[in-house]
Scaffold this motif. Structure first.
Motif, PDB file in Angstrom:
ATOM      1  N   ALA A 168      46.459  51.993  42.790  1.00  0.00           N
ATOM      2  CA  ALA A 168      45.069  52.413  42.340  1.00  0.00           C
ATOM      3  C   ALA A 168      45.071  52.447  40.716  1.00  0.00           C
ATOM      4  CB  ALA A 168      44.585  53.606  43.090  1.00  0.00           C
ATOM      5  N   ALA A 169      46.136  52.912  40.286  1.00  0.00           N
ATOM      6  CA  ALA A 169      46.020  53.019  38.904  1.00  0.00           C
ATOM      7  C   ALA A 169      46.250  51.479  38.294  1.00  0.00           C
ATOM      8  CB  ALA A 169      47.402  53.751  38.338  1.00  0.00           C
ATOM      9  N   TRP A 170      46.809  50.773  38.778  1.00  0.00           N
ATOM     10  CA  TRP A 170      46.624  49.118  38.243  1.00  0.00           C
ATOM     11  C   TRP A 170      45.248  48.401  38.644  1.00  0.00           C
ATOM     12  CZ3 TRP A 170      49.699  47.652  34.533  1.00  0.00           C
ATOM     13  CH2 TRP A 170      50.834  48.652  34.423  1.00  0.00           C
ATOM     14  N   THR A 171      44.758  48.629  39.735  1.00  0.00           N
ATOM     15  CA  THR A 171      43.538  48.283  40.203  1.00  0.00           C
ATOM     16  C   THR A 171      42.503  48.826  39.067  1.00  0.00           C
ATOM     17  OG1 THR A 171      44.111  48.316  42.427  1.00  0.00           O
ATOM     18  CG2 THR A 171      41.787  48.042  42.063  1.00  0.00           C
ATOM     19  N   LEU A 172      42.449  50.173  38.973  1.00  0.00           N
ATOM     20  CA  LEU A 172      41.616  50.558  38.057  1.00  0.00           C
ATOM     21  C   LEU A 172      41.608  50.166  36.601  1.00  0.00           C
ATOM     22  CD1 LEU A 172      39.331  52.948  37.515  1.00  0.00           C
ATOM     23  CD2 LEU A 172      41.283  54.495  36.959  1.00  0.00           C
ATOM     24  N   LEU A 173      42.861  49.838  36.134  1.00  0.00           N
ATOM     25  CA  LEU A 173      42.922  49.275  34.810  1.00  0.00           C
ATOM     26  C   LEU A 173      42.099  48.076  34.883  1.00  0.00           C
ATOM     27  CD1 LEU A 173      43.843  49.331  31.923  1.00  0.00           C
ATOM     28  CD2 LEU A 173      46.304  48.497  32.612  1.00  0.00           C
ATOM     29  N   THR A 174      42.582  47.388  36.109  1.00  0.00           N
ATOM     30  CA  THR A 174      41.916  45.776  36.091  1.00  0.00           C
ATOM     31  C   THR A 174      40.508  45.730  36.038  1.00  0.00           C
ATOM     32  OG1 THR A 174      43.932  45.096  37.315  1.00  0.00           O
ATOM     33  CG2 THR A 174      42.044  43.583  37.423  1.00  0.00           C
ATOM     34  N   ARG A 175      40.043  46.839  36.842  1.00  0.00           N
ATOM     35  CA  ARG A 175      38.386  46.804  36.796  1.00  0.00           C
ATOM     36  C   ARG A 175      37.796  46.971  35.353  1.00  0.00           C
ATOM     37  NH1 ARG A 175      35.101  51.388  38.033  1.00  0.00           N
ATOM     38  NH2 ARG A 175      36.433  52.615  36.254  1.00  0.00           N
ATOM     39  N   ASN A 176      38.576  48.005  34.662  1.00  0.00           N
ATOM     40  CA  ASN A 176      38.171  48.288  33.473  1.00  0.00           C
ATOM     41  C   ASN A 176      38.384  47.263  32.508  1.00  0.00           C
ATOM     42  OD1 ASN A 176      37.300  50.921  33.790  1.00  0.00           O
ATOM     43  ND2 ASN A 176      39.394  51.841  33.730  1.00  0.00           N
ATOM     44  N   VAL A 177      39.121  46.366  32.321  1.00  0.00           N
ATOM     45  CA  VAL A 177      39.362  45.138  31.620  1.00  0.00           C
ATOM     46  C   VAL A 177      38.171  44.381  31.994  1.00  0.00           C
ATOM     47  CG1 VAL A 177      40.920  43.089  31.371  1.00  0.00           C
ATOM     48  CG2 VAL A 177      42.127  45.588  31.446  1.00  0.00           C
ATOM     49  N   LEU A 178      37.910  44.277  33.344  1.00  0.00           N
ATOM     50  CA  LEU A 178      36.670  43.322  33.638  1.00  0.00           C
ATOM     51  C   LEU A 178      35.417  43.768  32.963  1.00  0.00           C
ATOM     52  CD1 LEU A 178      37.317  42.821  37.603  1.00  0.00           C
ATOM     53  CD2 LEU A 178      37.557  41.062  35.885  1.00  0.00           C
ATOM     54  N   LEU A 179      35.359  45.187  32.871  1.00  0.00           N
ATOM     55  CA  LEU A 179      34.113  45.614  32.311  1.00  0.00           C
ATOM     56  C   LEU A 179      34.073  45.553  30.815  1.00  0.00           C
ATOM     57  CD1 LEU A 179      33.791  49.116  33.924  1.00  0.00           C
ATOM     58  CD2 LEU A 179      32.272  47.009  34.300  1.00  0.00           C
ATOM     59  N   VAL A 180      35.200  45.368  30.106  1.00  0.00           N
ATOM     60  CA  VAL A 180      35.348  45.098  28.637  1.00  0.00           C
ATOM     61  C   VAL A 180      35.153  43.494  28.560  1.00  0.00           C
ATOM     62  CG1 VAL A 180      36.957  44.972  26.793  1.00  0.00           C
ATOM     63  CG2 VAL A 180      37.008  47.165  28.013  1.00  0.00           C
ATOM     64  N   ALA A 181      35.823  42.829  29.432  1.00  0.00           N
ATOM     65  CA  ALA A 181      35.228  41.220  29.352  1.00  0.00           C
ATOM     66  C   ALA A 181      33.900  40.883  29.611  1.00  0.00           C
ATOM     67  CB  ALA A 181      36.149  40.641  30.696  1.00  0.00           C
ATOM     68  N   LEU A 182      33.191  41.687  30.487  1.00  0.00           N
ATOM     69  CA  LEU A 182      31.880  41.548  30.757  1.00  0.00           C
ATOM     70  C   LEU A 182      31.016  41.762  29.357  1.00  0.00           C
ATOM     71  CD1 LEU A 182      29.195  41.386  32.461  1.00  0.00           C
ATOM     72  CD2 LEU A 182      29.872  43.590  33.080  1.00  0.00           C
ATOM     73  N   PHE A 183      31.407  42.805  28.991  1.00  0.00           N
ATOM     74  CA  PHE A 183      30.715  43.266  27.557  1.00  0.00           C
ATOM     75  C   PHE A 183      30.939  42.135  26.348  1.00  0.00           C
ATOM     76  CE2 PHE A 183      31.157  44.913  23.368  1.00  0.00           C
ATOM     77  CZ  PHE A 183      29.943  45.112  22.921  1.00  0.00           C
ATOM     78  N   ALA A 184      32.077  41.839  26.342  1.00  0.00           N
ATOM     79  CA  ALA A 184      32.487  40.773  25.259  1.00  0.00           C
ATOM     80  C   ALA A 184      31.771  39.479  25.482  1.00  0.00           C
ATOM     81  CB  ALA A 184      33.876  40.581  25.366  1.00  0.00           C
ATOM     82  N   LEU A 185      31.621  38.968  26.725  1.00  0.00           N
ATOM     83  CA  LEU A 185      30.766  37.827  26.970  1.00  0.00           C
ATOM     84  C   LEU A 185      29.425  37.781  26.838  1.00  0.00           C
ATOM     85  CD1 LEU A 185      30.407  35.141  28.669  1.00  0.00           C
ATOM     86  CD2 LEU A 185      30.322  36.283  30.689  1.00  0.00           C
ATOM     87  N   LEU A 186      28.706  39.161  27.167  1.00  0.00           N
ATOM     88  CA  LEU A 186      27.237  39.305  26.613  1.00  0.00           C
ATOM     89  C   LEU A 186      27.057  39.502  25.280  1.00  0.00           C
ATOM     90  CD1 LEU A 186      26.333  42.028  29.448  1.00  0.00           C
ATOM     91  CD2 LEU A 186      25.968  39.589  29.529  1.00  0.00           C
ATOM     92  N   LEU A 187      28.252  40.139  24.534  1.00  0.00           N
ATOM     93  CA  LEU A 187      27.896  40.196  23.181  1.00  0.00           C
ATOM     94  C   LEU A 187      28.160  38.866  22.527  1.00  0.00           C
ATOM     95  CD1 LEU A 187      27.441  42.117  20.608  1.00  0.00           C
ATOM     96  CD2 LEU A 187      29.893  42.346  20.567  1.00  0.00           C
ATOM     97  N   ARG A 188      29.203  38.171  22.856  1.00  0.00           N
ATOM     98  CA  ARG A 188      29.372  36.732  22.148  1.00  0.00           C
ATOM     99  C   ARG A 188      28.269  35.898  22.656  1.00  0.00           C
ATOM    100  NH1 ARG A 188      34.071  32.385  24.159  1.00  0.00           N
ATOM    101  NH2 ARG A 188      33.682  30.714  22.953  1.00  0.00           N
ATOM    102  N   THR A 189      27.620  35.758  23.901  1.00  0.00           N
ATOM    103  CA  THR A 189      26.386  35.045  24.086  1.00  0.00           C
ATOM    104  C   THR A 189      25.318  35.597  23.311  1.00  0.00           C
ATOM    105  OG1 THR A 189      27.160  34.913  26.272  1.00  0.00           O
ATOM    106  CG2 THR A 189      24.855  34.336  25.935  1.00  0.00           C
ATOM    107  N   LEU A 190      25.113  36.765  23.001  1.00  0.00           N
ATOM    108  CA  LEU A 190      23.790  37.264  22.182  1.00  0.00           C
ATOM    109  C   LEU A 190      24.195  36.885  20.719  1.00  0.00           C
ATOM    110  CD1 LEU A 190      21.331  39.171  22.163  1.00  0.00           C
ATOM    111  CD2 LEU A 190      22.903  40.997  21.685  1.00  0.00           C
ATOM    112  N   ALA A 191      25.289  36.669  20.095  1.00  0.00           N
ATOM    113  CA  ALA A 191      25.696  36.356  18.860  1.00  0.00           C
ATOM    114  C   ALA A 191      25.452  34.804  18.537  1.00  0.00           C
ATOM    115  CB  ALA A 191      26.964  36.759  18.571  1.00  0.00           C
TER     116      ALA A 191
END
Length: 401
Positions: free
Chosen positions: A367-390
């Motif tokens: 669960a700890a590693w699944t949770l970390l994976t989930r949070n990395v996905l959220l950071v990747a989601l934000f990074a994609l949106l910000l990069r697209t906006l720029a």
């Protein structure tokens, strides 16, 4: 599509609403599942005490903002509170879905884009599980997406009021304020900013002030208890520490509070750093939005990116917070929007899985590693949106007419 109002067909909207209802019935913790999931029992206690004449914040502690109480009280008129609460959330979810339809119509979405957005919303209860109907987060989410639609229609007063009530239901709505202020200034000048700000303040005050008058200390303590919470285990920083603990590289000190928290100097430092990063990410979105031209598509992208920033870098991140992203991310124009939506769906599924690895203050290694994976996905989601906006507006493949 020609013109900005091609819209979503009535048949597509009906199919999406039907599919959402079916998903709500069949999902873990859904209408057909009578197990004791989530915080519904907690909400029922609040509703019963209010019905008995007690005043929230004065006669009993409430950790939620005042507008949240509406979602607790609405089901109390029915006999089976748990089922009534779920049905209330289904109704609120359908309202949010209707707002997504209106937003897609304003954006002149193609049938493929509309199908992807509506389909994602419809299957969200299956992907996220019991966190959808057994928490009240659909309520502020519906208010937030309604505010987005009002802004697309340049209804400043209505948008400000809706955003104010959303903030009074759950404070995450404040993350959209910088982008909204820019939108108002560009579409209506300083007068629109004043109008929207006044509506926001009046709506929020209408929710907070009565309780602040009756129980100033109780309201202040409720706000303080939320602002001063330690690093939550399910945040980006918390999941990193749990993963290190699983690898025997760190000893996590878990404690029970308003949620499962991490204590200690390292956790405190990470909590402070992620808060700074969260604010910086929200401001980075506003700066990128300001540097580009004003279009409907860029505004929707910036709005979604602001909420994604709040979620990805939050010091407190309960799993149901992902509900906030469900109606927003799929509204982003293709191709980035489709990729972002795929990332979001993966994050939803990972969240439903990881919550089963928590047993009191014990967290399974997987669960700890699944949770970390989930949070990395959220950071990747934000990074994609910000990069697209720029990027230059011309690179948005579905720019608003």
């Amino acid at each position: 599509m020609t013109g900005g109002r091609a819209g979503v067909s009535r048949a597509a909207a009906v199919v999406a609403a039907t599919a959402f209802g079916a998903a709500c019935a069949l999902a873990v913790g859904g209408l057909a599942d009578d197990r004791d999931w989530g915080d519904v029992g907690h909400y029922e206690v609040f509703a019963d005490r209010i019905r008995d004449g007690e005043i929230p914040y004065r006669d009993f502690f409430v950790e939620y903002p005042p507008a949240a109480l509406a979602s607790f009280l609405a089901p109390d008129v029915f006999g089976d509170y748990r089922l009534a609460f779920k049905l209330t959330m289904v109704t609120v979810g359908l309202a949010a879905l209707a707002c997504v339809v209106l937003a897609l119509t304003r954006l002149g979405a193609t049938p493929v884009r509309a199908a992807a957005a509506l389909g994602t919303f419809a299957v969200a209860p299956l992907a996220l599980g019991h966190l959808v109907l057994n928490r009240y987060d659909l309520w502020p989410t519906a208010l937030l997406v309604a505010a987005l639609v009002a802004l697309l229609a340049e209804r400043q007063r209505l948008a400000g009021a809706l955003l104010g009530v959303a903030f009074a239901a759950k404070v995450f709505a404040a993350a959209a304020v910088p982008v909204v202020a820019i939108r108002l200034f560009r579409t209506g000048g300083a007068r629109a900013v004043r109008t929207g700000s006044a509506s926001f303040a009046i709506a929020a005050a209408a929710c907070f002030v009565p309780f602040a008058v009756l129980a100033p200390g109780g309201v202040a303590y409720s706000l303080y208890s939320q602002a001063s919470r330690p690093l939550q285990a399910e945040t980006l920083g918390g999941s990193l520490l749990l993963a290190l603990d699983s690898a025997t590289a760190y000893e996590a000190n878990l404690a029970a509070g308003l949620a499962i928290e991490l204590h200690g100097t390292t956790a405190d430092v990470l909590g402070a750093l992620t808060t700074v990063l969260q604010v910086a990410a929200i401001l980075a979105v506003a700066a990128a939005y300001w540097r580009g031209p004003e279009t409907q598509e860029r505004f929707v992208l910036a709005f979604a990116a602001s909420i994604a920033a709040f979620v990805a870098f939050a010091k407190v991140l309960s799993p149901q917070y992902l509900v906030w992203l469900v109606p927003l991310v799929p509204l982003v124009a293709p191709t980035a929007g489709l990729v972002a939506t795929a990332i979001l769906v993966c994050a939803l599924v990972a969240t439903q899985l990881e919550v089963h690895g928590f047993d009191g203050l014990s967290v399974a290694d997987w669960a700890a590693w699944t949770l970390l994976t989930r949070n990395v996905l959220l950071v990747a989601l934000f990074a994609l949106l910000l990069r697209t906006l720029a990027r230059p507006a011309s690179q948005l493949t579905a720019a608003a007419p």
